[in-house]
Design a protein around this motif. Structure first.
Motif, PDB file in Angstrom:
ATOM      1  N   VAL A 169       1.773 -14.190   3.503  1.00 33.38           N
ATOM      2  CA  VAL A 169       1.864 -12.855   4.093  1.00 33.38           C
ATOM      3  C   VAL A 169       1.363 -11.777   3.128  1.00 33.38           C
ATOM      4  O   VAL A 169       0.778 -10.775   3.552  1.00 33.38           O
ATOM      5  CB  VAL A 169       3.317 -12.567   4.543  1.00 33.38           C
ATOM      6  N   LYS A 175      -1.430 -18.503   5.454  1.00 32.44           N
ATOM      7  CA  LYS A 175      -0.032 -18.266   5.813  1.00 32.44           C
ATOM      8  C   LYS A 175       0.683 -17.340   4.828  1.00 32.44           C
ATOM      9  O   LYS A 175       1.832 -16.966   5.043  1.00 32.44           O
ATOM     10  CB  LYS A 175       0.741 -19.593   5.854  1.00 32.44           C
ATOM     11  N   PHE A 203       4.099  -6.590  -7.848  1.00 32.65           N
ATOM     12  CA  PHE A 203       3.910  -5.325  -7.145  1.00 32.65           C
ATOM     13  C   PHE A 203       5.228  -4.761  -6.629  1.00 32.65           C
ATOM     14  O   PHE A 203       5.606  -3.642  -6.953  1.00 32.65           O
ATOM     15  CB  PHE A 203       2.932  -5.508  -5.987  1.00 32.65           C
ATOM     16  N   TRP A 204       5.938  -5.538  -5.855  1.00 29.66           N
ATOM     17  CA  TRP A 204       7.174  -5.012  -5.270  1.00 29.66           C
ATOM     18  C   TRP A 204       8.245  -4.834  -6.329  1.00 29.66           C
ATOM     19  O   TRP A 204       9.033  -3.898  -6.262  1.00 29.66           O
ATOM     20  CB  TRP A 204       7.663  -5.887  -4.126  1.00 29.66           C
ATOM     21  N   TRP A 260      -2.004   0.019  15.570  1.00 32.34           N
ATOM     22  CA  TRP A 260      -2.632   0.318  14.289  1.00 32.34           C
ATOM     23  C   TRP A 260      -4.143   0.120  14.327  1.00 32.34           C
ATOM     24  O   TRP A 260      -4.763  -0.150  13.297  1.00 32.34           O
ATOM     25  CB  TRP A 260      -2.003  -0.524  13.185  1.00 32.34           C
ATOM     26  N   ALA A 301      -1.547  -9.020   3.901  1.00 36.21           N
ATOM     27  CA  ALA A 301      -1.399  -7.574   3.715  1.00 36.21           C
ATOM     28  C   ALA A 301      -2.516  -7.034   2.824  1.00 36.21           C
ATOM     29  O   ALA A 301      -3.116  -5.994   3.103  1.00 36.21           O
ATOM     30  CB  ALA A 301      -0.034  -7.270   3.101  1.00 36.21           C
ATOM     31  N   THR A 317      -4.510  -1.029  -6.980  1.00 37.44           N
ATOM     32  CA  THR A 317      -3.540  -1.808  -7.761  1.00 37.44           C
ATOM     33  C   THR A 317      -2.940  -2.933  -6.926  1.00 37.44           C
ATOM     34  O   THR A 317      -2.819  -4.068  -7.368  1.00 37.44           O
ATOM     35  CB  THR A 317      -2.401  -0.892  -8.235  1.00 37.44           C
ATOM     36  N   TRP A 372       3.356  -9.025  17.728  1.00 35.75           N
ATOM     37  CA  TRP A 372       2.265  -8.885  16.754  1.00 35.75           C
ATOM     38  C   TRP A 372       1.066  -8.195  17.409  1.00 35.75           C
ATOM     39  O   TRP A 372       0.410  -7.346  16.807  1.00 35.75           O
ATOM     40  CB  TRP A 372       1.886 -10.273  16.231  1.00 35.75           C
ATOM     41  N   ARG A 406      -9.484  -2.182   5.430  1.00 37.87           N
ATOM     42  CA  ARG A 406      -9.344  -0.826   5.967  1.00 37.87           C
ATOM     43  C   ARG A 406      -9.724   0.206   4.920  1.00 37.87           C
ATOM     44  O   ARG A 406     -10.274   1.259   5.239  1.00 37.87           O
ATOM     45  CB  ARG A 406      -7.921  -0.585   6.479  1.00 37.87           C
ATOM     46  N   GLU A 454       2.314 -10.484  -5.591  1.00 41.09           N
ATOM     47  CA  GLU A 454       3.355  -9.866  -4.787  1.00 41.09           C
ATOM     48  C   GLU A 454       4.593  -9.506  -5.603  1.00 41.09           C
ATOM     49  O   GLU A 454       5.073  -8.391  -5.582  1.00 41.09           O
ATOM     50  CB  GLU A 454       3.773 -10.785  -3.642  1.00 41.09           C
ATOM     51  N   LEU A 467      -1.003 -18.086  12.834  1.00 40.54           N
ATOM     52  CA  LEU A 467      -0.045 -17.895  11.732  1.00 40.54           C
ATOM     53  C   LEU A 467       1.172 -18.795  11.891  1.00 40.54           C
ATOM     54  O   LEU A 467       1.738 -19.272  10.902  1.00 40.54           O
ATOM     55  CB  LEU A 467       0.397 -16.427  11.756  1.00 40.54           C
TER      56      LEU A 467
END
Lengths: 168, 168
Positions: A89, A87, A159-160, A21, A93, A150, A14, A100, A156, A35
């Motif tokens: 994820v 916790k 979206f996916w 990045w 994200a 969006t 990690w 950012r 989640e 985490l």
DNA sequence: ATAAAGTTTCAATAATTTTTGAAAGTTTAA
DNA sequence: TTAAACTTTCAAAAATTATTGAAACTTTAT
């Protein structure tokens, strides 16, 4: 693999990913530690487990709070501050994307917009190439921005589901 | 704003963006310079325009070629090598996505898969939390990987058309 | 009010990353 | 073959970024 070894490996991986990045290694490692920790941890415990100084631990923890990735917790009857990580994820994200976008994408979009008002000789190849590049980058950045927007609002699964459905 | 000033500003902004995303500043600046240049440039011209050394210019140009972002060009009857950038912003985005996927995402996916085979006491909260985190990250990373895979194959118009349609 | 417990700050130091520049290497043309 | 034109390499230096640790600060309990 045993749990202890796996934890170390995860923290290391990690941290490496973070540093590739643009997130400092220690910050990513502290985040990794929290985490996978079922309990909130104190500054002392974090310092010890990662072998980092108090100053570093403190600054890193504050940064992580600033990124919205961890929170302070106060235990009844105790002076010490405890820290724990969200916790979920997907939340992580989104939080990273949000920060950012704000810190890096938006300033660039602002400059690109300024640059698209450049004026010069419409016959000059330098001018033509410049304008076209800026315009194209602007368009792409705009699409990325809309997609992130969006994503920030999305659940989640939705979206996916939506994104991947298109791709099957 | 005048062209000359706009160029400088663009090179600076692109360099900053690059460095925030783990791409070295000079590399991003050289890329910016070539991106807005209608003609292929020589190492000398790049050195001069960005005030960088020959060694730096050479290494940076080779890296950019390695990333698939620029190419060498040979002009008939000349010894010198010229360099030019692909001007298609969608190709650039894909190229960067492809390289980073290969260099960074894939190694992490590999480690995550190893880590998901960890064994321990199913009653231990440490173990439970660890396994769940790894599993969730793995799932998200898998989705990201699939989406990138699709992006790599896609035409720009199709990709954004599909993605943005879902979001309206 | 004071002292213990805990947190924050920041100048100095260390570690890492980038850049330089000169030497070595390569290619071409005569 | 030689030498000029050009490219590559890489150890040393510079620049940047991260970390330490001790002092200053804050909070709480008595």
């Amino acid at each position: 693999m045993e749990l202890a070894a796996a934890k170390l490996k995860f923290i290391e991986a990690w941290g490496k990913l973070g540093s590739e990045w643009g997130i400092n290694r220690t910050m990513a490692q502290v985040h990794a530690l929290l985490l996978i920790s079922p309990e909130a941890l104190t500054t002392e415990e974090i310092m010890e487990q990662l072998s980092i100084s108090r100053g570093n631990a403190n600054m890193t923890l504050r940064d992580l709070i600033g990124w919205g990735l961890i929170e302070k917790q106060h235990k009844a009857g105790e002076r010490k501050e405890y820290f724990f990580a969200d916790k979920d994820v997907w939340n992580i994200a989104r939080q990273v994307a949000k920060e950012r976008k704000k810190r890096e994408l938006e300033p660039v979009l602002k400059i690109l917009n300024e640059l698209s008002t450049v004026n010069g000789d419409e016959k000059d190849p330098e001018f033509i190439t410049f304008k076209k590049s800026i315009k194209d980058i602007n368009k792409l950045a705009g699409n990325v921005d809309k997609t992130l927007e969006t994503m920030l609002k999305a659940e989640e699964s939705w979206f996916w589901g939506s994104v991947l459905k298109v791709f099957k």
